[in-house]
Design a protein around this motif. Structure first.
Motif, short mmCIF file in Angstrom:
data_model
loop_
_atom_site.label_atom_id
_atom_site.label_comp_id
_atom_site.label_asym_id
_atom_site.label_seq_id
_atom_site.Cartn_x
_atom_site.Cartn_y
_atom_site.Cartn_z
N UNK A 291 0.83 -1.20 0.00
CA UNK A 291 0.00 0.00 0.00
C UNK A 291 0.87 1.26 0.00
N UNK A 292 1.92 1.26 0.81
CA UNK A 292 2.82 2.41 0.86
C UNK A 292 3.49 2.65 -0.49
N UNK A 293 3.91 1.58 -1.15
CA UNK A 293 4.55 1.73 -2.46
C UNK A 293 3.58 2.26 -3.50
N UNK A 294 2.35 1.75 -3.49
CA UNK A 294 1.38 2.15 -4.49
C UNK A 294 0.90 3.59 -4.30
N UNK A 295 0.95 4.08 -3.09
CA UNK A 295 0.46 5.43 -2.82
C UNK A 295 1.59 6.42 -2.58
N UNK A 296 2.84 5.95 -2.68
CA UNK A 296 4.00 6.81 -2.47
C UNK A 296 3.98 7.44 -1.08
N UNK A 297 3.58 6.66 -0.08
CA UNK A 297 3.52 7.13 1.30
C UNK A 297 4.70 6.57 2.09
N UNK A 298 5.13 7.29 3.11
CA UNK A 298 6.14 6.74 4.02
C UNK A 298 5.44 5.81 5.00
N UNK A 299 6.19 4.87 5.54
CA UNK A 299 5.58 3.86 6.40
C UNK A 299 6.45 3.62 7.62
N UNK A 300 5.80 3.42 8.75
CA UNK A 300 6.45 3.02 9.99
C UNK A 300 5.76 1.75 10.46
N UNK A 301 6.51 0.64 10.56
CA UNK A 301 5.94 -0.64 10.95
C UNK A 301 6.86 -1.31 11.96
N UNK A 302 6.32 -2.03 12.93
CA UNK A 302 7.14 -2.72 13.92
C UNK A 302 7.75 -3.99 13.33
#
Length: 354
Positions: A174-185
């Protein structure tokens, strides 16, 4: 939580109570250190697990989509609404997009994999004013900050490695498709946290059960049962059981059929049953002592109205000593919940003891 939930019925005599206490004492020794570590790391609220009384159908509570909680009201710019997302109870993944992401687009992308998840998944979006909103399939807003919260534990057990992996991989996509930054544990640490949380909460999940049976060993007539239940202030609900609720709508206890057949409005008058089961679900009730007293009063009222008697699981009369032991145990379990940051009957308890 163990997947094979065991029945915690109120046995005959003090021996059964002693066994329950011994079990919980063992759980205390096993999980106290784990719980302390878990709740120091989180926001102060824990999760639930199960060692309930009898198997029953589990239903997820619903949360109001319209409600919004602002970061300012929470007292912390990154604070999340605890009824929707909890740093201990959930796997929290954050997305940020400078231009904002439209909710329909996010929903369409995540729908490709979210249906494969068995655990509850909630989506939150924060608008320009700083308010978090619970996002659903009908939301048309655009949000620059997103949170996806996957519940780690419920009464069916902790999240599996495969399910957690599917969630985290889906969020990366989802982050790649929307060009969003992501924070995941980290996946491994999250699995360990889920297992520890599950173990800790197993010792808190108890249901107490009483029975009302016909005194001479016969059956109870459904028509009389309906009248007696209504006189006791009970309401027949869609799950096939009567329920007693507090002033806020929270459940105090339920009254179901001792047999397999559900109570239904259309067939209740013609039903004949060998008894009733009154059930107090300790973690999901706000005040265990008040709820137990209400359940006991209703059980006695039903027994008198139906020419029945109040008994334990072995159909032995319920002794005063056992009654006091049950009341004390309910209070003890709920105090342990509060000490762990779980409000009995509160939103987090309802979400996780489900």
């Amino acid at each position: 939580m163990a997947s094979d939930l065991q029945v915690a019925l109120i046995g005959a005599g003090a021996t059964a109570v002693a066994l329950v206490w011994a079990y919980n004492a063992w759980q205390d020794r096993q999980h106290r250190r784990t719980a302390e570590r878990i709740f120091r790391e989180g926001t102060g609220e824990g999760t639930g697990a199960s060692a309930p009384a009898e198997p029953q159908e589990r239903r997820e509570p619903s949360l109001p989509v319209e409600e919004a909680v602002s970061g300012e009201d929470a007292g912390h710019v990154d604070a999340l609404p605890p009824q929707w997302a909890d740093e201990v109870a959930d796997c929290i993944v954050r997305l940020r997009a400078a231009q904002g992401l439209p909710a329909p687009a996010v929903w369409a992308v995540q729908s490709a994999w979210s249906g494969e998840l068995s655990k509850d998944l909630r989506w939150l979006g924060r608008n320009a004013g700083g308010a978090w909103r619970l996002v659903d399939a009908h939301d048309a807003g655009r949000y620059g900050e997103w949170v996806a919260a996957l519940q780690l534990v419920d009464r069916s057990g902790p999240v599996s490695d495969g399910e957690l992996g599917r969630f985290l991989d889906g969020m990366q996509d989802l982050a790649r498709q929307t060009d969003a930054s992501i924070e995941a544990p980290p996946r491994g640490e999250t699995l360990i946290r889920a297992e520890k949380l599950d173990g800790f909460c197993a010792g808190l999940d108890i249901q107490f059960v009483l029975h009302v049976v016909e005194a001479a060993g016969g059956v109870l007539a459904g028509a009389r049962l309906r009248a007696a239940a209504e006189a006791a202030g009970l309401v027949l609900e869609e799950d096939g059981a009567f329920h007693a609720r507090d002033a806020e709508g929270g459940e105090l206890f339920s009254v179901g059929n001792l047999g397999a057949e559900l109570f239904e409005t259309s067939t209740l008058d013609s039903l004949a049953t060998h008894g009733l089961t009154l059930r107090l679900d300790v973690p999901r009730t706000r005040d265990g002592g008040v709820a137990f007293d209400a359940m006991l009063a209703a059980a006695r009222q039903l027994a008198a109205a139906l020419d029945g008697m109040l008994v334990d699981a072995q159909r032995a009369p319920l002794a005063d000593a056992m009654i006091e032991a049950i009341r004390a145990k309910a209070a003890e379990l709920q105090q342990r919940m509060r000490e762990a940051g779980i409000a009995p009957g509160g939103p987090l308890a309802l979400r996780l003891f489900s």
